[in-house]
Write an enzyme that holds these catalytic residues in place. Structure first.
Site, PDB file in Angstrom:
ATOM      1  N   SER A 218      -5.281   3.872  -0.151  1.00  0.00           N
ATOM      2  CA  SER A 218      -3.927   4.479  -1.146  1.00  0.00           C
ATOM      3  C   SER A 218      -2.885   4.015  -0.887  1.00  0.00           C
ATOM      4  O   SER A 218      -2.509   2.925  -1.235  1.00  0.00           O
ATOM      5  CB  SER A 218      -4.260   6.018  -0.282  1.00  0.00           C
TER       6      SER A 218
ATOM      7  N   ASP B  97      -3.380   8.269  -7.131  1.00  0.00           N
ATOM      8  CA  ASP B  97      -3.669   9.593  -7.398  1.00  0.00           C
ATOM      9  C   ASP B  97      -2.736  10.377  -6.798  1.00  0.00           C
ATOM     10  O   ASP B  97      -3.065  11.817  -6.683  1.00  0.00           O
ATOM     11  CB  ASP B  97      -5.171   9.795  -6.678  1.00  0.00           C
TER      12      ASP B  97
END
Ligand code: 16G
Ligand code: MG
Length: 553
Positions: free
Chosen positions: A67, A285
């Site tokens: 991430s 995301d």
């Protein structure tokens, strides 16, 4: 009956030896330095096969990413059939398998099969994808070895954003059913969302300035480029921070996490008053919006602001269209974590008048709670979130029960919105498009959106402690039950401030505890945050150098 190919699994296991490290399947799966993860990846290949066998051969996904963390980190999380996070009870199997000795891997697999009543003869289907990190290709290789050693059928989708992988998993598992989610390919993803975006922008009244998109020098950058031809020409975008060849640039002074935490624009990002910016994180995301006000000040619009915009719009349009489900008016609800700004919670409860649930940090908690509404809007302040629409809601919207042109338009808008939004998981690009569509429909600018409510000043601090697991929380992480007495000390401080709020929780992704504080003024908020951080450091096991700004108490 077929049984575990013990020798095959053991031989391959010895090629992926476990380092002397203890692994934990945490909030976002396993996350560590990328070069420590080879054995974990191999074993997650095995576990994904078991999970698929358990769920009647449904397709299970694995995403290899860390991430918003730097390139040297990496991680893996497993994805359940509709794009949800791995069921929590399986996190224990994952942790157990990851920590067993190399030679014990076959017997641990056998014990999981027994515990879960898994029949080895069921076929297994697994898909895997990775972001742009340097360790990704090797780690995917180890995962494939695991899935194949266990006899699973496995497809490698190469480089994907996290939400693209979730989309494909859901699309594969719903193919040919009434809930078919879309064509299970990268192009299918662009086409589904892109077509809905072009349709929804027909309602648009706002002419946006060029939107500057910060790709965090990660996978979101090339994927957004690939998306552009599907988006029509209602909005013009210009891409920044899209260098995925120099790994040191990934999430470095750019990306959604940097903007949210530093409360400033990314570096190498041209902004003048009137420019609109959007930052994705390293696996695309999370999304954060921002602009520079006429007076030159930077203004951020985070996950709470997105939830406020979407909740108020969906409620208004459902009412305008007199939308009715067999169960009555649609239940629109918002799910937040303790990090949500208190002003956003008050706005949602008191002005929009929707129920707001508080849950612990982590997408799995938010997603699950949101499933309880007809329209469940969940966002973490950090910009991760999505909207879940119940089947009944989608059906009612499609039936176009409205009469007036305004009602019909509202229903068509809502229908498009259900397709622009990636319901499988939070998706930075899809969320960005949904927000732009809603603003355009309302004829609003970013500035007007920013006026929905006024944020209470807030601050986050990190405290290094000897043992973060000594901190136990309750009430959606808003109170500490252990160390005993710690919450009383915090409460005594909070009581000194107007609109004061503070909580402490152990991080699920770093070896620290986090302190959050809010109060009526910037000065009071900082003082509260530094005092609570000082209390934790001084009385509850702080280690290393004591940060000078922590207040003694
Ligand atoms: C993970 C979570 C994210 C959460 C963050 C908190 C998922 C997919 N991701 O990144 O939702 O906000 O952890 O980190 O669940 P922390 O526990 O270190 O504060
Ligand atoms: Mg992310």
């Amino acid at each position: 009956m077929a049984s575990i190919p013990t020798e095959q699994v053991k031989d391959a296991s010895l090629k992926h030896p476990k380092p002397n490290t203890t692994f934990t399947y945490g909030t976002a799966g396993f996350r560590l330095k990328g070069d420590l993860l080879d054995s974990v990846m191999y074993r997650m290949g095995l576990l994904a096969v078991l999970r698929s066998k358990k769920l009647n051969s449904k397709v299970i996904g694995a995403m290899v990413t860390a991430s918003h963390n730097p390139d040297q980190d990496n991680g893996v999380k497993l994805v359940d059939p509709l794009g949800e996070m791995l069921e929590q009870s399986w996190e224990l199997h994952a942790t157990h398998l990851a920590n067993s000795a190399d030679v014990d891997v076959p017997s641990v697999l056998a014990s999981i099969c027994t515990a879960e009543s898994i029949s080895w003869s069921a076929p297994a289907h697994v898909v895997v994808a990775r972001d742009t990190r340097s360790t990704g290709p090797k780690l995917v290789g180890a995962f494939l070895d695991g899935a194949r050693a266990a006899g699973g059928d496995v497809t490698d989708y190469g480089v994907f954003t996290t939400p693209q992988l979730h989309y494909v998993v859901r699309a594969l598992n719903t193919k040919g059913t009434p809930e078919a989610y879309g064509v299970p390919t990268e192009e299918g993803y662009y086409k589904k969302i892109g077509d809905a975006f072009k349709r929804i922008m027909k309602f648009g009244k706002t002419k946006f300035p060029t939107i500057h998109v910060d790709g965090a020098n990660g996978v979101g950058a090339p994927k957004f480029k690939a998306f552009l031809p599907y988006l029509g020409d209602s909005v013009s975008f210009s891409a920044f921070n899209e260098d995925i060849t120099d790994f040191s640039k990934l999430n470095n002074k750019c990306g959604a996490d940097f903007v949210k935490v530093q409360q400033k624009q990314p570096e190498n990002f041209p902004m003048t008053p009137g420019t609109y910016g959007v930052s994705l994180d390293g696996d695309a995301d999370r999304v954060i919006f921002y602009f520079v006000k006429k007076d030159g000040t930077f203004r951020m619009l985070d996950g709470d602001t997105i939830a406020a915009l979407l909740a108020s719009t969906v409620s208004q349009l459902s009412q305008l269209a007199s939308l009715t489900l067999p169960s009555g008016s649609p239940r629109v609800g918002v799910v937040q974590t303790a990090y949500a700004n208190g002003a956003s919670t008050r706005y949602l409860r008191e002005t929009v008048r929707v129920p707001v649930s508080m849950v612990p940090t982590g997408v799995k908690h938010l997603h699950h709670e949101a499933e309880g509404f007809d329209v469940g809007i969940y966002f973490e302040a950090n910009g991760h979130g999505t909207v879940l629409f119940s089947e009944g809601f989608v059906k009612a919207v499609k039936e176009r029960g409205g009469k007036t042109p305004e009602q019909l338009a509202a229903l068509e808008f809502l229908e498009c919105l259900t397709d622009v939004i990636n319901q499988a998981v939070g998706d930075a690009i899809s969320d960005m498009l949904a927000v732009l569509a809603v603003l355009a429909y309302k004829g609003w600018s970013f500035e007007q959106w920013g006026e929905l409510y006024t944020e209470v000043p807030n601050r986050q601090e990190k405290v290094k402690v000897a043992n973060r697991l000594a901190f136990k929380t309750t009430n959606a992480e808003q109170e500490l039950v252990e160390p005993v007495g710690s919450q009383d000390r915090i409460n005594a401080e909070v009581a000194k401030y107007k609109n004061g709020r503070s909580f402490v929780r152990p991080s699920g992704t770093e070896d620290i505890v986090r302190v959050y504080a809010e109060a009526d003024t910037r000065e009071n908020c900082d003082k509260l945050a530094y005092t609570v951080a000082g209390i934790i450091f001084d009385h509850y096991g702080g280690v290393g150098d004591r940060p000078a700004h922590f207040v003694k108490n």
